[in-house]
Design a protein around this motif. Structure first.
Motif, PDB file in Angstrom:
ATOM      1  N   ALA A 140      -0.808 -14.778 -28.431  1.00 30.03           N
ATOM      2  CA  ALA A 140      -0.489 -13.355 -28.320  1.00 30.03           C
ATOM      3  C   ALA A 140       0.928 -13.051 -28.779  1.00 30.03           C
ATOM      4  O   ALA A 140       1.213 -11.938 -29.243  1.00 30.03           O
ATOM      5  N   GLU A 141       1.823 -14.031 -28.650  1.00 31.48           N
ATOM      6  CA  GLU A 141       3.238 -13.767 -28.922  1.00 31.48           C
ATOM      7  C   GLU A 141       3.898 -15.032 -29.451  1.00 31.48           C
ATOM      8  O   GLU A 141       3.748 -16.107 -28.870  1.00 31.48           O
ATOM      9  N   GLN A 170      -0.963 -19.152 -25.007  1.00 27.81           N
ATOM     10  CA  GLN A 170      -0.816 -17.698 -25.096  1.00 27.81           C
ATOM     11  C   GLN A 170       0.468 -17.295 -25.811  1.00 27.81           C
ATOM     12  O   GLN A 170       0.484 -16.350 -26.600  1.00 27.81           O
ATOM     13  N   ASN A 171       1.570 -18.014 -25.522  1.00 30.28           N
ATOM     14  CA  ASN A 171       2.876 -17.650 -26.072  1.00 30.28           C
ATOM     15  C   ASN A 171       3.608 -18.888 -26.583  1.00 30.28           C
ATOM     16  O   ASN A 171       3.540 -19.948 -25.972  1.00 30.28           O
ATOM     17  N   THR A 194       5.994 -13.000 -34.242  1.00 31.86           N
ATOM     18  CA  THR A 194       5.769 -11.610 -33.837  1.00 31.86           C
ATOM     19  C   THR A 194       6.984 -10.945 -33.213  1.00 31.86           C
ATOM     20  O   THR A 194       7.042  -9.720 -33.107  1.00 31.86           O
ATOM     21  N   GLN A 244      -5.570 -17.319 -30.719  1.00 30.47           N
ATOM     22  CA  GLN A 244      -5.395 -16.996 -29.298  1.00 30.47           C
ATOM     23  C   GLN A 244      -3.939 -16.693 -28.949  1.00 30.47           C
ATOM     24  O   GLN A 244      -3.651 -16.178 -27.863  1.00 30.47           O
ATOM     25  N   THR A 298      -3.685 -11.681 -17.502  1.00 31.24           N
ATOM     26  CA  THR A 298      -4.211 -12.221 -18.760  1.00 31.24           C
ATOM     27  C   THR A 298      -4.221 -13.744 -18.764  1.00 31.24           C
ATOM     28  O   THR A 298      -4.720 -14.356 -19.710  1.00 31.24           O
ATOM     29  N   THR A 356      -4.363 -21.314 -19.155  1.00 29.35           N
ATOM     30  CA  THR A 356      -3.582 -20.555 -20.129  1.00 29.35           C
ATOM     31  C   THR A 356      -2.113 -20.917 -19.959  1.00 29.35           C
ATOM     32  O   THR A 356      -1.577 -20.841 -18.860  1.00 29.35           O
TER      33      THR A 356
END
Length: 512
Positions: free
Chosen positions: A269-270, A235-236, A295, A267, A174, A179
């Protein structure tokens, strides 16, 4: 034959280092000539044997290792083993591995030392070698076999990390070179646990907290500018420490807002926050996390045994852990992690069984099992010589691990990331297990080092992956809070230089 202590007498520093690593597997103390011991001196002699001219790269390495043990009466015992490199190994790596393997086999087969669960597979991230072999096209069974033959790794450990690496592949895919993840270090705790060696400060007064927040804002803004100018996709986001929730409510909410404003977007994710311990949590902090789309929250009881919590300096009860967990669930936090430690002072496998029963009854999304690492910087290490601390032995700690893993399997959790540290009880590991679909993306990315991670805050580490040159470089913010506050501009500049080296100047394309 019981081997207790040696004096090293090696002509080459590399041989001395390798020998010490193997000795550490068997907890053989390296001392001088004084004291009671079986042998007065140890020597290791290595000879590179001739190999066929047509052999390919790694196979040209054919090492013979001889271990010489000298007794006080002048007699000597000699043991030899040979091993060969593999064609996909770099020459230096093959030499180091074959020497280690030879020495390991001598200790186990000739001197009767117990086999180590991980064999000679040292290092923090043992799954990285599995990923390399996967990239070569190797299948799962072939990798398991090679771990056992090349590194003397037990089949049980090989069958943990090999399928784990294959499970990580979709998550690693991913991410590309643009990223990234964000790590924010909040270096404060309410109290310092007995075993802790992390660089955390007991919560300060308002004056120092105000200074920290001002410096943190500057650090965050510089990292935000880099994200914008390089066109990174975040991403995180991971807020760790210390214990971030040790901050008073107002400071915690301000910190969360700053991080959210700098990096959060569709964007992401976490978004993880380490809440850690119940005595640091309040309804206001839970509300702040829910309101900022956090999250994943870590709740780290370490144990559910009240007497152990008191001994290690935790100012809360097992019941408070349950209350904190239920409050986070009620607030709608999607995923909750729980960390436990195996090998805590005074505990037995039965204590771990009781802890696992209580934790699995809550059904957290992720359970991470840590083996106690007795670090030099922990108070536990410092006081062991001053007063009796009853630490479980290696055999009992391994039984603890077996008990814990039986609960993991019974309740449908799957190991998905793993790392090792020095001085770990039972020669074990830290392994994260989750219900399928609840894998922590940040945990996978930081352990496998496939992704650039920008470190912000006290004691944070920046890891920049240079995809063009296939290497990674790191920069480290000061562990000492006073130094971080004073020198933040230096750490911002070091981070900027690493990014420029890997990605080119801000706003430009790296044509390397």
């Amino acid at each position: 034959m019981k081997v207790r202590s040696f004096t090293l007498n090696s002509k080459k520093e590399i041989i001395s280092k390798i020998t010490r690593e193997v000795l550490s597997l068997f907890k053989v103390e390296v001392i001088g000539r004084r004291g009671a011991y079986d042998y007065e001196q140890l020597s290791v002699v290595n000879k590179r044997l001739p190999w066929a001219a047509e052999a390919v790269e790694g196979e040209r390495v054919h090492m013979q290792t001889t271990l010489l043990l000298f007794r006080a009466d002048g007699s000597c015992l000699a043991y030899s083993r040979t091993a060969v490199g593999k064609r996909d190994e770099l020459e230096r790596a093959a030499v180091n591995r074959t020497i280690k393997l030879n020495l390991y086999q001598i200790f186990v087969e000739e001197l009767g030392m117990p086999q180590a669960p991980w064999g000679i597979l040292h290092g923090v991230r043992p799954t990285k070698i599995v990923h390399r072999w996967i990239s070569y096209g190797m299948e799962e069974e072939a990798i398991v076999k090679r771990l056992m033959t090349d590194f003397a790794c037990s089949e049980q450990k090989a069958r943990v990390i090999t399928p784990m690496a294959f499970r990580q592949l979709p998550f690693l895919k991913t991410s590309d070179e643009k990223t990234i993840s964000i790590y924010v270090g909040i270096p404060f705790c309410l109290t310092r646990c007995l075993y802790c060696s992390f660089p955390a400060n007991i919560l300060s007064g308002e004056k120092q907290l105000d200074a920290f927040m001002a410096v943190l804002r500057k650090d965050l803004e510089a990292a935000r500018d880099a994200v914008t100018q390089y066109g990174f996709t975040v991403q995180n986001i991971y807020i760790g420490g210390g214990t971030p929730t040790a901050l008073p409510d107002r400071y915690f909410a301000d910190m969360l807002q700053m991080v959210y404003n700098a990096f959060y977007g569709p964007q992401v994710a976490e978004f993880t926050v380490e809440a850690g311990r119940p005595d640091s949590i309040t309804p206001a902090k839970i509300q702040a996390m829910a309101g900022h789309h956090v999250t994943r929250v870590s709740v780290n009881p370490q144990t559910m045994q009240q007497r152990t919590l008191k001994l290690i300096g935790r100012q809360h009860t097992p019941e408070a852990v349950v209350d904190m967990y239920k409050a986070l669930r009620a607030a709608g936090i999607p995923e909750i992690n729980m960390d436990l430690i195996l090998g805590l002072p005074g505990e037995t496998a039965d204590d771990v069984r009781d802890t696992m029963e209580k934790v699995t009854a809550l059904a957290p999304d992720d359970i991470t099992l840590h083996a106690l690492a007795l670090k030099r910087g922990s108070r536990l290490k410092l006081i062991m010589e001053e007063r009796h601390v009853d630490l479980p032995g290696d055999a009992e700690t391994r039984r603890m691990s077996e008990v814990a893993m039986s609960f993991i399997e019974k309740h449908g959790y799957v190991p998905y990331y793993l790392y090792r540290q020095g001085y770990m009880a039972g020669d074990l590991e830290n392994v994260g297990c989750c219900r399928p679909g609840a894998e922590g993306m940040y945990n996978i990315q930081i352990m496998e080092e496939h992704q650039t991670i920008l470190g912000i805050g006290g004691s944070a580490t920046t890891k920049v992956v240079d995809f063009a040159r296939k290497r990674m470089k790191s920069s480290f913010n000061a562990k000492d809070l006073v130094t971080y506050l004073r020198d933040v501009d230096i750490y911002i500049e070091k981070r900027r230089q690493l990014l420029e080296e890997a990605y080119g100047k801000q706003g430009e394309t790296n044509e390397c």
